[in-house]
Structures are given as structure tokens and as C-alpha cells.
Design a protein around this motif. Structure first.
Motif, PDB file in Angstrom:
ATOM      1  N   ILE A 140      -4.213  15.735   0.501  1.00 31.77           N
ATOM      2  CA  ILE A 140      -4.765  14.432   0.106  1.00 31.77           C
ATOM      3  C   ILE A 140      -5.646  13.890   1.232  1.00 31.77           C
ATOM      4  N   ASN A 141      -6.623  13.080   0.860  1.00 29.14           N
ATOM      5  CA  ASN A 141      -7.463  12.398   1.849  1.00 29.14           C
ATOM      6  C   ASN A 141      -7.734  10.949   1.454  1.00 29.14           C
ATOM      7  N   SER A 142      -6.937  10.446   0.512  1.00 29.06           N
ATOM      8  CA  SER A 142      -7.087   9.067   0.064  1.00 29.06           C
ATOM      9  C   SER A 142      -5.741   8.568  -0.464  1.00 29.06           C
ATOM     10  N   THR A 143      -5.697   7.293  -0.821  1.00 29.44           N
ATOM     11  CA  THR A 143      -4.450   6.692  -1.290  1.00 29.44           C
ATOM     12  C   THR A 143      -3.848   7.489  -2.450  1.00 29.44           C
ATOM     13  N   THR A 144      -2.568   7.783  -2.344  1.00 30.39           N
ATOM     14  CA  THR A 144      -1.882   8.612  -3.339  1.00 30.39           C
ATOM     15  C   THR A 144      -0.521   8.011  -3.671  1.00 30.39           C
ATOM     16  N   GLU A 145      -0.231   7.896  -4.956  1.00 32.18           N
ATOM     17  CA  GLU A 145       1.077   7.433  -5.402  1.00 32.18           C
ATOM     18  C   GLU A 145       1.924   8.617  -5.858  1.00 32.18           C
ATOM     19  N   ILE A 146       3.221   8.555  -5.569  1.00 31.80           N
ATOM     20  CA  ILE A 146       4.157   9.591  -5.997  1.00 31.80           C
ATOM     21  C   ILE A 146       5.293   8.917  -6.750  1.00 31.80           C
ATOM     22  N   LEU A 147       5.500   9.313  -7.989  1.00 30.11           N
ATOM     23  CA  LEU A 147       6.599   8.779  -8.781  1.00 30.11           C
ATOM     24  C   LEU A 147       7.892   9.494  -8.401  1.00 30.11           C
ATOM     25  N   GLY A 172       7.535   2.496   0.178  1.00 31.44           N
ATOM     26  CA  GLY A 172       8.456   3.071  -0.785  1.00 31.44           C
ATOM     27  C   GLY A 172       9.199   4.279  -0.257  1.00 31.44           C
ATOM     28  N   PHE A 173       9.065   4.530   1.049  1.00 33.13           N
ATOM     29  CA  PHE A 173       9.734   5.661   1.687  1.00 33.13           C
ATOM     30  C   PHE A 173      10.915   5.174   2.536  1.00 33.13           C
ATOM     31  N   LYS A 174      11.857   6.070   2.776  1.00 36.86           N
ATOM     32  CA  LYS A 174      12.993   5.770   3.645  1.00 36.86           C
ATOM     33  C   LYS A 174      12.518   5.457   5.058  1.00 36.86           C
ATOM     34  N   ASN A 192      10.793  13.168   4.926  1.00 39.05           N
ATOM     35  CA  ASN A 192      10.946  11.786   4.496  1.00 39.05           C
ATOM     36  C   ASN A 192      11.525  11.786   3.077  1.00 39.05           C
ATOM     37  N   GLU A 193      11.912  10.609   2.585  1.00 43.37           N
ATOM     38  CA  GLU A 193      12.489  10.512   1.248  1.00 43.37           C
ATOM     39  C   GLU A 193      11.948   9.266   0.562  1.00 43.37           C
ATOM     40  N   ILE A 194      11.814   9.343  -0.763  1.00 44.05           N
ATOM     41  CA  ILE A 194      11.356   8.201  -1.544  1.00 44.05           C
ATOM     42  C   ILE A 194      12.558   7.347  -1.932  1.00 44.05           C
ATOM     43  N   VAL A 195      12.457   6.045  -1.695  1.00 41.64           N
ATOM     44  CA  VAL A 195      13.572   5.145  -2.012  1.00 41.64           C
ATOM     45  C   VAL A 195      13.231   4.171  -3.135  1.00 41.64           C
ATOM     46  N   ASP A 196      11.956   3.963  -3.436  1.00 45.02           N
ATOM     47  CA  ASP A 196      11.546   3.106  -4.541  1.00 45.02           C
ATOM     48  C   ASP A 196      11.111   3.973  -5.726  1.00 45.02           C
ATOM     49  N   ASP A 197      10.862   3.341  -6.866  1.00 45.88           N
ATOM     50  CA  ASP A 197      10.424   4.099  -8.042  1.00 45.88           C
ATOM     51  C   ASP A 197       9.074   4.768  -7.798  1.00 45.88           C
ATOM     52  N   ILE A 198       8.240   4.077  -7.034  1.00 46.14           N
ATOM     53  CA  ILE A 198       6.919   4.602  -6.701  1.00 46.14           C
ATOM     54  C   ILE A 198       6.730   4.522  -5.188  1.00 46.14           C
ATOM     55  N   ALA A 199       6.328   5.621  -4.583  1.00 50.90           N
ATOM     56  CA  ALA A 199       5.985   5.637  -3.156  1.00 50.90           C
ATOM     57  C   ALA A 199       4.472   5.779  -3.029  1.00 50.90           C
ATOM     58  N   THR A 200       3.916   5.119  -2.034  1.00 52.04           N
ATOM     59  CA  THR A 200       2.465   5.150  -1.855  1.00 52.04           C
ATOM     60  C   THR A 200       2.121   5.584  -0.436  1.00 52.04           C
TER      61      THR A 200
END
Length: 217
Positions: A140-147, A172-174, A192-200
Motif C-alpha cells: 500500500i502507498n495510501s490510506t487503507t481500511e481493513i475490516l 483501530g489497532f492494538k 499488530n492486531e485489529i481491535v475495532d471493527d475497522i482498522a485504518t
């Protein structure tokens, strides 16, 4: 159109078969030895690419007689790997997404090269992924969301591909970050780990390797 590239690295046949059965509308490009795996599963590719130094010659001859398959043969003494040629072909075919199975394996040099050649997809604004049963790797080289509900596994690792990645902010990350400059040569971004519904992931400059992975150990 989605494109599946089956390369010559390590392939779990059950994983490949499951992917194929849930993505049957994909265009399939077999890369040299990757043809062997497709043949074992009775999956016909649309294109076969390579110098064919590692594929069974009798098998290749069998597919050569199929008018629905296009074969792209190259001299072994070429400037690009077979997988890079396949990615360029997928881009020329106007793919909207490229998934590569068989991009991981015993050859670390090939793995490193496969990570770098994902830049072709990034530069063409086409999502391009290296996947196996444990990992999903992309650039990636720009803003990215991960569900969180669609992540490949529990862990998200971020590794600079460029000399540094600046303006890195994780929400949205730990383990969050704000406006951080992540230099190459450090392991801060691992596991790292995702803690919210959506991590950015936000960044202002540079290229990040993102690895979504599960750990069954």
C-alpha cells in the motif's frame, strides 16, 4: 475481472482447490511449474506463461493442443521472472484484482522478488496479493481500511518496502501510531492486531508491505 496466477512455489492443493471453487469466474494464468498443480486438480488455465524449465514437457504438450489456452513461451535467459511476466499479462488483460498462489516457497530470493514485483499492481492501481493458507501479503502507498471480519488472520504486520514510510498513523489497532516515520530495518510493525471493527492505516509517503496472517503453531 479477477485474475488468479498460479506460480511455481509451494502450493497446498486443498487451498488452491477451495479458492478456485469460490472464484470460478477468474481468469487463470499458470506460471511454468504451477501448471502441474492445476493439472492435478483438473483446472484448465486460460494462459500458460514461462520458459518451461520446470514444467513436465508431456503435460505442456497436452495443453498446447487446446485452442482455448494461450501459451506464452520465453527464453530462459530473460530479464524478468516468469511470475513478473504473468503479473504484467494480468494487468494487460485489464484485471481488477490479481491473486497469486504459489508465490511463497523454499526460494527466499524468489519470495523477495515476488514481493517487489507487486509494485506493478500498485503502480497500475490494481490490488495484487500473494496468498496461501496462512498469509495474505500486499503493498500500500495510501490510506487503507481493513475490516476485522474479513482479515486473513489475527495478526497484521507492517514492513517498509521503501527506505522509510512517513506520516504513519494507525487507528483501530492494538498498538496505534500517530504521525510516525517507520524506517526500513526495524521490526516495530510486526504482529499488530485489529481491535475495532475497522482498522485504518494512514501514510503520507512511502510503500508498506502489509501481511495479514494466522498462526496455527
Amino acid at each position: 475481472m479477477n485474475t488468479l496466477i498460479v506460480s511455481g512455489g509451494e502450493i497446498n492443493l486443498d487451498f488452491l482447490n477451495k479458492y478456485y471453487n469460490t472464484n470460478k469466474n477468474s481468469t487463470i494464468i499458470a506460471v511454468d511449474k504451477g501448471l502441474n498443480a492445476l493439472h492435478k486438480l483438473n483446472i484448465l488455465p486460460n494462459h500458460i506463461v514461462g520458459d518451461f524449465d520446470s514444467v513436465n514437457k508431456d503435460l505442456l504438450a497436452l495443453y498446447s493442443n487446446n485452442p482455448n489456452i494461450t501459451i506464452h513461451k520465453y527464453n530462459p535467459e530473460k530479464d524478468y521472472t516468469d511470475t513478473e511476466i504473468a503479473i504484467k499479462l494480468a494487468i494487460d488483460l485489464n484485471s481488477c484484482c490479481i491473486n497469486i498462489i504459489g508465490g511463497f516457497g523454499n526460494r527466499i530470493d524468489h519470495l523477495l522478488a515476488n514481493i517487489h514485483i507487486l509494485m506493478h499492481g500498485l503502480n497500475a492501481n490494481i490490488p495484487c496479493y500473494l496468498i496461501d493458507e496462512y498469509n495474505k501479503l500486499y503493498l500500500i502507498n495510501s490510506t487503507t481500511e481493513i475490516l476485522k471480519s474479513k482479515t486473513y488472520g489475527k495478526y497484521i504486520s507492517l514492513i517498509p518496502l521503501t527506505s522509510s514510510v512517513s506520516g504513519l498513523t494507525l487507528k483501530g489497532f492494538k498498538y496505534p501510531l500517530t504521525g510516525y516515520t517507520l524506517p526500513i530495518g526495524v521490526s516495530l510493525g510486526i504482529s499488530n492486531e485489529i481491535v475495532d471493527d475497522i482498522a485504518t492505516i494512514y501514510l503520507s509517503n512511502g510503500v508498506l508491505i502489509v501481511v495479514e496472517s494466522c498462526d496455527f503453531a
